[in-house]
Design a protein around this motif. Structure first.
Motif, PDB file in Angstrom:
ATOM      1  N   ASN A  24     -26.941  26.199 -25.359  1.00  0.00           N
ATOM      2  CA  ASN A  24     -25.947  26.806 -26.160  1.00  0.00           C
ATOM      3  C   ASN A  24     -25.144  27.703 -25.167  1.00  0.00           C
ATOM      4  OD1 ASN A  24     -26.888  25.599 -28.327  1.00  0.00           O
ATOM      5  ND2 ASN A  24     -27.709  27.491 -29.365  1.00  0.00           N
ATOM      6  N   GLU A  25     -25.915  28.443 -24.197  1.00  0.00           N
ATOM      7  CA  GLU A  25     -25.363  29.366 -23.346  1.00  0.00           C
ATOM      8  C   GLU A  25     -24.174  28.248 -22.347  1.00  0.00           C
ATOM      9  OE1 GLU A  25     -25.882  32.284 -19.592  1.00  0.00           O
ATOM     10  OE2 GLU A  25     -27.883  31.187 -20.528  1.00  0.00           O
ATOM     11  N   LYS A  26     -24.695  27.397 -21.903  1.00  0.00           N
ATOM     12  CA  LYS A  26     -23.880  26.400 -21.121  1.00  0.00           C
ATOM     13  C   LYS A  26     -22.382  25.938 -21.921  1.00  0.00           C
ATOM     14  CE  LYS A  26     -27.223  24.474 -18.003  1.00  0.00           C
ATOM     15  NZ  LYS A  26     -27.887  23.149 -17.761  1.00  0.00           N
ATOM     16  N   TRP A  27     -22.888  25.631 -23.277  1.00  0.00           N
ATOM     17  CA  TRP A  27     -21.544  25.292 -24.109  1.00  0.00           C
ATOM     18  C   TRP A  27     -20.734  26.296 -24.134  1.00  0.00           C
ATOM     19  CZ3 TRP A  27     -19.862  26.836 -28.786  1.00  0.00           C
ATOM     20  CH2 TRP A  27     -18.847  26.296 -29.365  1.00  0.00           C
ATOM     21  N   MET A  28     -21.243  27.427 -24.730  1.00  0.00           N
ATOM     22  CA  MET A  28     -20.201  28.774 -24.973  1.00  0.00           C
ATOM     23  C   MET A  28     -19.654  29.230 -23.688  1.00  0.00           C
ATOM     24  SD  MET A  28     -22.379  31.122 -27.699  1.00  0.00           S
ATOM     25  CE  MET A  28     -21.134  32.263 -27.664  1.00  0.00           C
ATOM     26  N   LYS A  29     -20.247  29.126 -22.521  1.00  0.00           N
ATOM     27  CA  LYS A  29     -19.490  29.542 -21.166  1.00  0.00           C
ATOM     28  C   LYS A  29     -18.636  28.672 -20.981  1.00  0.00           C
ATOM     29  CE  LYS A  29     -22.453  32.896 -19.574  1.00  0.00           C
ATOM     30  NZ  LYS A  29     -23.618  33.498 -18.525  1.00  0.00           N
ATOM     31  N   SER A  30     -18.776  27.432 -21.290  1.00  0.00           N
ATOM     32  CA  SER A  30     -17.714  26.342 -20.974  1.00  0.00           C
ATOM     33  C   SER A  30     -16.245  26.240 -21.936  1.00  0.00           C
ATOM     34  CB  SER A  30     -18.251  24.870 -21.199  1.00  0.00           C
ATOM     35  OG  SER A  30     -18.359  24.568 -22.556  1.00  0.00           O
ATOM     36  N   GLN A  31     -16.876  26.940 -23.030  1.00  0.00           N
ATOM     37  CA  GLN A  31     -15.614  27.459 -23.849  1.00  0.00           C
ATOM     38  C   GLN A  31     -14.877  28.812 -23.656  1.00  0.00           C
ATOM     39  OE1 GLN A  31     -14.754  25.086 -26.554  1.00  0.00           O
ATOM     40  NE2 GLN A  31     -16.386  23.884 -25.083  1.00  0.00           N
ATOM     41  N   GLY A  32     -15.464  29.433 -22.508  1.00  0.00           N
ATOM     42  CA  GLY A  32     -14.806  30.809 -22.442  1.00  0.00           C
ATOM     43  C   GLY A  32     -15.557  31.903 -22.599  1.00  0.00           C
TER      44      GLY A  32
END
Length: 176
Positions: A24-32
């Motif tokens: 989830n962290e990777k996905w969220m950080k990829s979204q800004g």
């Protein structure tokens, strides 16, 4: 024997949660998204690791037995697990063990988050009391309940401050 079974299941559950959190962290950080409150996170992780160590040491080292009211504590613990899954599934990709905030995201107001701002922290507090009491580990229950109160006094304000700055958190929860 029951101690080993319960603790093995809980530790495996926590490891799976860490895997989900990292995804989830990777996905969220990829979204800004950004991380807030990073300075206290290692202490929180250490507290939780020490909780399991203390519980094992107290139960085995001091030969603690199942509580006479163990069915009550086991029921409360299992209920907390159901509620934990409800929290995780309600937040979906926004759930994390870290404070990861996505600017301009809509705050989740479904599941238990309809009624309480931080239900997962209530569940963790419940587990930190109930799991040791299940095995009559009173020292661990008291110590880690106090440590958790201290940790939440740091973590919740850090989380709320980050959410207030970049999401609709203030409006959703009608707070200043």
């Amino acid at each position: 024997m029951i101690v080993a079974i319960v603790l093995t299941i809980v530790i495996i559950q926590r490891l799976v949660e860490l895997f989900i959190a990292k995804r989830n962290e990777k996905w969220m950080k990829s979204q800004g998204a950004f991380e807030a409150g990073a300075s206290h996170y290692p202490y929180m992780v250490a507290m939780h690791v020490c909780f399991f160590i203390a519980l094992i040491v107290e139960v085995i080292g001091f030969n603690r037995q199942l509580s006479p009211v163990w069915p009550l504590f086991l029921t409360l613990f299992l209920l907390a697990q159901v509620l934990r899954v409800w929290c995780l599934s309600s937040l979906g990709k926004y759930w994390n063990t870290k404070i990861i905030v996505l600017p301009n995201a809509e705050v989740v107001r479904k599941g238990p988050y309809k009624w309480i701002r931080h239900p997962n922290y209530v569940i963790v507090a419940t587990e930190l009391i109930v799991l040791p009491l299940l095995f009559s580990a009173y020292f661990t229950a008291i110590l880690f309940t106090l440590l958790n109160i201290w940790m939440m006094s740091v973590r919740i304000p850090a989380e709320e401050q980050a959410l207030k700055k970049v999401t609709n958190y203030k409006e959703e929860f009608s707070i200043d």
